[in-house]
Design an enzyme around this catalytic site. Sequence first.
Site, short mmCIF file in Angstrom:
data_model
loop_
_atom_site.label_atom_id
_atom_site.label_comp_id
_atom_site.label_asym_id
_atom_site.label_seq_id
_atom_site.Cartn_x
_atom_site.Cartn_y
_atom_site.Cartn_z
N GLY A 291 0.81 -1.20 0.00
CA GLY A 291 0.00 0.00 0.00
C GLY A 291 0.85 1.26 0.00
O GLY A 291 1.95 1.30 -0.56
N SER A 292 0.36 2.29 0.67
CA SER A 292 0.99 3.61 0.58
C SER A 292 2.34 3.70 1.27
O SER A 292 3.02 4.72 1.11
CB SER A 292 0.04 4.66 1.15
OG SER A 292 -1.12 4.75 0.36
N THR A 293 2.74 2.70 2.03
CA THR A 293 4.10 2.75 2.59
C THR A 293 5.14 2.78 1.48
O THR A 293 6.24 3.30 1.66
CB THR A 293 4.36 1.54 3.51
OG1 THR A 293 4.18 0.33 2.76
CG2 THR A 293 3.40 1.53 4.69
N PHE A 294 4.77 2.27 0.30
CA PHE A 294 5.69 2.22 -0.84
C PHE A 294 5.90 3.60 -1.46
O PHE A 294 6.82 3.78 -2.26
CB PHE A 294 5.16 1.25 -1.89
CG PHE A 294 6.13 0.15 -2.25
CD1 PHE A 294 6.79 -0.56 -1.27
CD2 PHE A 294 6.39 -0.19 -3.57
CE1 PHE A 294 7.66 -1.57 -1.58
CE2 PHE A 294 7.27 -1.20 -3.90
CZ PHE A 294 7.91 -1.89 -2.90
N ALA A 652 -6.22 3.76 -0.18
CA ALA A 652 -4.79 4.01 -0.34
C ALA A 652 -4.11 4.39 0.94
O ALA A 652 -2.94 4.17 1.11
CB ALA A 652 -4.58 5.11 -1.38
#
Length: 653
Positions: A291-294, A652
Amino acid sequence: MTAVPPPPPEARPVLPARDGRVAVRSPLAEAAQQRRVRARLALATIGFAVLFGAVGLRLAEKTIINPEASRIASAPRLPRPEPPVSRAEITDRNGEVLAVTVRGLALYARPNLIENPRETAERLHAILPHLDRERLVERLSGPRVFAYIDRFITPQQMERINALGIVGLDFETAERRTYPKGRDAAHVLGLVDVDNQGLFGAERWFDERLRTSREPLRLSLDIRVQRELREALAWAIERFNGIGGAAIVMDVHTAEVLGMVSLPDFSGANPAASPPENRFHRAVEGVYEPGSTFKLLTAAMALELGTVQLHSGFDASRPIRVGGHEINDFRGKNRWLALPEIIAYSSNLGTAHMAMTVGPARHREFLARFGIARHQRLPIELPEAAAVLLPGSRDWREINTMTIGFGHGVSVTPLHVVNSIATLANGGIFRTPTILAQPEGAEREGTRVISERTSEQMRRLMRIAVTEGSGRAADAPGYFVGGKTGTALKTNERGRGYSENRRISAFVGAFPMNAPRYAIYVMVDEPKPRADTGGFATAGVVAAPAARRVVERVAPILGLVPETERIAQIQQTIALPLQPPRPRAATPATPGPRGHAPQPAAQPAAPPALGPRAPVPVEVPGSPIRRTDAEPRMPAPRLALALTPAETGRDAR
């Protein structure tokens, strides 16, 4: 010649004389000689009597009157050395014993000598109730000459079994692996089988080392950190009724794992009490969409490759339509966003545009620097560590770069995520994670994957995501936490498409951001919405509060004191405005008089302290990219490629 008169009758010949004549000793002389001999014997007798009497008195004094301990008796007796156990201990970094082998007794039977197997089984079951009765009857029956009944029993159980007086039962010395800390670090340690052979975890990876060396194996874990990490994760899972979770604490400079938890877990002392699926190690064996950690990796990539600057921005006012689906933002701002805003507000649109400034080829190469490549696993000392799931180079198209940029269409382990963030925070040095304790003060070798400048920029972006973005609940006062939340839908049971009600909620970050020491990752698997969170189960309300709980409890254990008195001062050194000022544009060169060289253009104003290098010209393929600091917009071509529902960005954050 005169004749010699004969000797008197009472005279006795004694010795012949020199001339051949016989000398005669008189009775008086012989009596005197005997008296002298008797006197000498009496004197010798008295002397020996006195001597033995003195010895006897001395012995009586030492043994009866005033006895003294014998030197031999009083000498310290060393215990008879036992042969070493077959498997060395495992300890944490501070010497706390995590796994140890103890000696005991094993009960075995000679079934061919047992007359009544069922009666014997009943009597044994009363002493060893954990054994299955029917299986016990089976093992006691038949023509076999040997069968183990129980591999480890206590001395008390042995006495009770001996008292039964059953012919055909006997005992032998046995060993058993035990784990004094119970469930703490169960997945990292692993288990051994009945023959003390490693099954998984560190017990399997270091199996030969543990069997051939008597020196304890010292792991990088801190059992105090491990316990606090487990409690905080269990709190978050229970609060949101999740099915499990994972949490990791790592030293950003050595990549040592100080804590690694996967829930649900099991007790190493009694693994049979937990179902087999509890042995699944979510932290290194489970692969999930990050998810949004990327988005942090995407921002670092664009900054490092020079395709964006901190003041750069993208149009996030309209969705990106691809085929019959669209990429959109969760609670988007519907306007132009600068790079810090893209990270703070977790914009899928801005991140997708930013990823496309780099392109698929360089995107793949950059992720590979962090150990994120197709079918690649991080070489940590755990045999169950899983590999990355990514499209192959032939299947990696522009749409993949867009979705992978914000953490969809790629599956990695939590260990991949936290190790990448540790690299972003530590100055840009990638090191492979380890569960082995490193020598104090030693510096592990690593590979530079981003510049120190990019690392410093990323630390500020991570901090602003906590102070201004969806990670606010992770901010622990005085510890200056930085990081990123991430929520991603899970695939459905058929593996095609995504389930609307099954998600991963995670937070990844580091602290303190002014001088990073530790990276942290907290993930809850399938959290359920709560009324007091507005019906949400996204990472900002699930994982971020648990991360703060971890920091506040673990940091003091690791020797970090909250800088509560200097919060404003320290925050100023790592602050970053949501919309950094743009450097002044250079004015065109003014032509001079004929015959003179043109005057140079005016130099632009100095960029902010963290202004990145000038962007490197790149080819941006035809794609829905709209950068507001570039030329006027051109219509974006449509790509005939379908997206899954999860790529719409509704979860997200």
